[in-house]
Design an enzyme around this catalytic site. Structure first.
Site, PDB file in Angstrom:
ATOM      1  N   GLU A 297      22.691  24.974   9.288  1.00 21.63           N
ATOM      2  CA  GLU A 297      21.440  25.256   9.992  1.00 21.63           C
ATOM      3  C   GLU A 297      21.283  24.373  11.235  1.00 21.63           C
ATOM      4  O   GLU A 297      20.644  24.763  12.204  1.00 21.63           O
ATOM      5  CB  GLU A 297      20.262  25.027   9.024  1.00 21.63           C
ATOM      6  CG  GLU A 297      19.064  25.899   9.306  1.00 21.63           C
ATOM      7  CD  GLU A 297      18.061  25.889   8.159  1.00 21.63           C
ATOM      8  OE1 GLU A 297      18.364  26.494   7.107  1.00 21.63           O
ATOM      9  OE2 GLU A 297      16.993  25.288   8.297  1.00 21.63           O
ATOM     10  N   HIS A 326      41.304  26.758  -8.882  1.00 22.81           N
ATOM     11  CA  HIS A 326      41.735  27.989  -9.537  1.00 22.81           C
ATOM     12  C   HIS A 326      40.994  29.193  -8.983  1.00 22.81           C
ATOM     13  O   HIS A 326      40.922  30.232  -9.630  1.00 22.81           O
ATOM     14  CB  HIS A 326      41.519  27.855 -11.047  1.00 22.81           C
ATOM     15  CG  HIS A 326      42.313  26.713 -11.614  1.00 22.81           C
ATOM     16  ND1 HIS A 326      43.602  26.852 -12.070  1.00 22.81           N
ATOM     17  CD2 HIS A 326      42.010  25.395 -11.714  1.00 22.81           C
ATOM     18  CE1 HIS A 326      44.047  25.669 -12.470  1.00 22.81           C
ATOM     19  NE2 HIS A 326      43.105  24.765 -12.259  1.00 22.81           N
ATOM     20  N   LYS A 440      11.536  34.488   9.019  1.00 23.32           N
ATOM     21  CA  LYS A 440      10.200  34.209   8.458  1.00 23.32           C
ATOM     22  C   LYS A 440       9.161  35.097   9.147  1.00 23.32           C
ATOM     23  O   LYS A 440       8.315  35.714   8.495  1.00 23.32           O
ATOM     24  CB  LYS A 440       9.812  32.740   8.670  1.00 23.32           C
ATOM     25  CG  LYS A 440      10.541  31.758   7.758  1.00 23.32           C
ATOM     26  CD  LYS A 440       9.974  30.345   7.933  1.00 23.32           C
ATOM     27  CE  LYS A 440      10.631  29.330   7.025  1.00 23.32           C
ATOM     28  NZ  LYS A 440      10.076  27.992   7.092  1.00 23.32           N
TER      29      LYS A 440
HETATM   30  O1  PA5 Z   1      15.521  22.709   7.375  1.00 25.54           O
HETATM   31  C1  PA5 Z   1      14.538  23.403   7.542  1.00 25.54           C
HETATM   32  O2  PA5 Z   1      13.636  23.074   8.318  1.00 25.54           O
HETATM   33  C2  PA5 Z   1      14.334  24.716   6.774  1.00 25.54           C
HETATM   34  O3  PA5 Z   1      15.435  25.065   6.035  1.00 25.54           O
HETATM   35  C3  PA5 Z   1      13.142  24.575   5.855  1.00 25.54           C
HETATM   36  O4  PA5 Z   1      13.324  23.506   4.993  1.00 25.54           O
HETATM   37  C4  PA5 Z   1      12.890  25.833   5.041  1.00 25.54           C
HETATM   38  O5  PA5 Z   1      12.836  26.972   5.862  1.00 25.54           O
HETATM   39  C5  PA5 Z   1      11.580  25.712   4.270  1.00 25.54           C
HETATM   40  O6  PA5 Z   1      10.555  25.418   5.165  1.00 25.54           O
HETATM   41  P1  PA5 Z   1       9.214  24.748   4.710  1.00 25.54           P
HETATM   42  O7  PA5 Z   1       9.493  23.404   4.177  1.00 25.54           O
HETATM   43  O8  PA5 Z   1       8.388  24.714   5.947  1.00 25.54           O
HETATM   44  O9  PA5 Z   1       8.642  25.656   3.662  1.00 25.54           O
END
Ligand code: PA5
Length: 471
Positions: A297, A326, A440
């Site tokens: 990410e 494996h 989202k």
């Molecule tokens: O790293 C990030 O910012 C995202 O992966 C969030 O953790 C994830 O989308 C969840 O978001 P939130 O904590 O706002 O619910």
């Protein structure tokens, strides 16, 4: 057992041409040629510490009061509740899961209460209705504390879970429902903080400069860990220890900078589009999941900081030694030359199991007798490392003296710093996630959230799927 304070080690021999061959391997010259860029990358990260979305670098140093509150709250929860359930997703779930897997008994929830010494632990990081129902089948809601975690305070998955659980809590406990829910969220933004205040929930805050995947050392990770009886002060001490090392400008003394540099060369010069994370320890299995989000990410970006389309990143793949020997290692050894494999090894396991005597009349089996599983696992790691290196596949190894709070704090810091350096090399915003936000927003639009009408129109005007291509 290792008893002196030491750093975890980063062994990158098999990334180098000397070991893996000139065709695929990286040379000292290539690292030296990057010298000026490396210096710039280091300064960017170093000067950015504590600012904007790099608030996470300071978490190991600036939370004395928060930690005291967490320890106090955790103590009460341990005394009063049988279950602790995290409601969260992505960066609000993967850290707590990884730390639980690493530091608690491997069958924690199955242990009898007298041996567990902490509530049973569940992290609900999906909205599969069958899973939600199954949770409700195994917990007594009256003996359960929930921790809803969302930085944005608006993630549909997490807020849906909150609504369902709060409704059930109210049905069973009336006024006392709010005593069974703790909210961990932004102090200033989003809906959860407003709801939490209205409901009178106990709250912990995720500081503004701390994104989800960099939040393990905030209350996101610290509260669940403390409830489980994990020594969070020791974990933060480990984080500080590695953080100091990662502030060294000399690349030869800074494992995060060296790892990022090697991955950058591997990505950009050698076509290594895949980063395999392969711990040889079940306790670290979910560390690979946590890393996958962090690396994927943070680095997978379309646009760089100059506004140019770059479409960069390295696809993280989670694997487990020896299990995936494996399953996937055939591909790693003989498939495309597109991967860097990072092994994580542990020098001292918390248990030693000896392989029993038997089958003395079958030498091809009895050679195992008297060895330990520890020796077998280490031999298999060394053998896989050898096979990959022989096949000219880039690989490296992170060595933990043992799995405990101190070394885990180091490991997670090493990965976060490595990611920050790698993002700086790629000249991208390491700390945003526009691709995730897009999904989202589309969900909000599809479910009719006010303010998302344009997005709904955009989705509704999509070309319809053709029956011709559905069999
Ligand atoms: O790293 C990030 O910012 C995202 O992966 C969030 O953790 C994830 O989308 C969840 O978001 P939130 O904590 O706002 O619910």
């Amino acid at each position: 057992m290792a008893n002196k304070v030491q750093a975890i080690k980063f062994d990158y021999n098999n990334m180098m041409a000397d070991y893996v061959g000139n065709k695929e391997g990286i040379t000292d010259k290539e690292i030296t040629e990057l010298k000026d860029q490396t210096k710039k990358v280091f300064s960017l990260v170093q000067n950015g510490r504590g600012q904007n979305m790099m608030g996470w670098t300071e978490l190991p140093y600036n939370q004395d009061e928060v930690v005291a509150d967490i320890l106090d709250t955790a103590k009460k929860i341990r005394k009063e509740f049988d279950n602790f359930v995290v409601l969260g997703i992505g960066g609000s779930a993967l850290g707590p899961m990884a730390v639980f897997q690493a530091l608690c008994h491997m069958r924690h929830n199955q242990l009898p209460k007298s041996k567990r010494k902490a509530p049973k632990f569940y992290v609900e990081d999906n909205i599969d209705p069958e899973r939600m129902k199954s949770l409700l089948d195994v917990i007594d809601i009256k003996k359960t504390m929930f921790n809803v975690i969302t930085k944005s305070g608006s993630t549909s998955e997490t807020m849906s879970q909150y609504l369902i659980i709060m409704d059930i809590l109210k049905a069973h406990l009336g006024q006392d429902a709010s005593k069974h829910m703790i909210a961990t969220t932004s102090q200033t933004k989003g809906n959860l903080i407003k709801i939490a205040k209205k409901q009178g929930l106990k709250t912990f805050y995720i500081p503004d400069g701390v994104g989800g995947r960099f939040s393990e050392f905030s209350p996101v990770g610290l509260l669940p860990a403390a409830v489980l009886g994990i020594n969070i002060k020791k974990m933060l001490k480990g984080a500080r220890y590695m953080d100091k090392i990662c502030q060294k400008a000399d690349i030869k003394k800074n494992p995060a900078l060296m790892a990022a540099t090697l991955q950058y060369i591997a990505m950009t010069n050698k076509g290594k589009n895949i980063s395999v994370m392969m711990p040889y320890a079940d306790s670290l299995r979910l560390m690979a999941d946590w890393y996958a989000q962090l690396w994927g990410e943070s680095l997978g970006k379309a646009i760089n900081l100059d506004g140019n389309k770059v479409f960069v990143g390295q696809t993280p793949v989670k694997a487990l030694g020896v299990t995936d020997q494996h399953s996937q290692v055939q591909l790693y050894t003989e498939g495309p030359f597109d991967k860097v494999v990072t092994f994580i090894s542990v020098e001292n396991f918390r248990n030693v199991v000896t392989i029993s005597d038997g089958c003395q009349d079958v030498p091809d089996v009895s050679f195992l007798c008297g060895h330990t599983l520890n020796e077998l696992l280490t031999a298999e790691l060394n053998a896989t490392e050898y096979a990959l290196t022989r096949a000219e596949r880039l690989n490296c190894r992170i060595v933990l003296p043992e799995v405990n709070e101190f070394y885990l704090g180091q490991l997670m810091t090493l990965f976060m710093m490595q990611t920050a350096f790698a993002g700086a090399y790629l000249n991208i915003d390491t700390f945003n996630q526009p691709g995730v936000e897009e999904g989202k927003n589309a969900t909000y639009a599809l479910l009719g959230r006010a303010g998302y009408e344009d997005k709904a129109n955009e989705l509704n005007s999509q070309k319809e799927k053709s029956a011709r291509y559905i069999i």
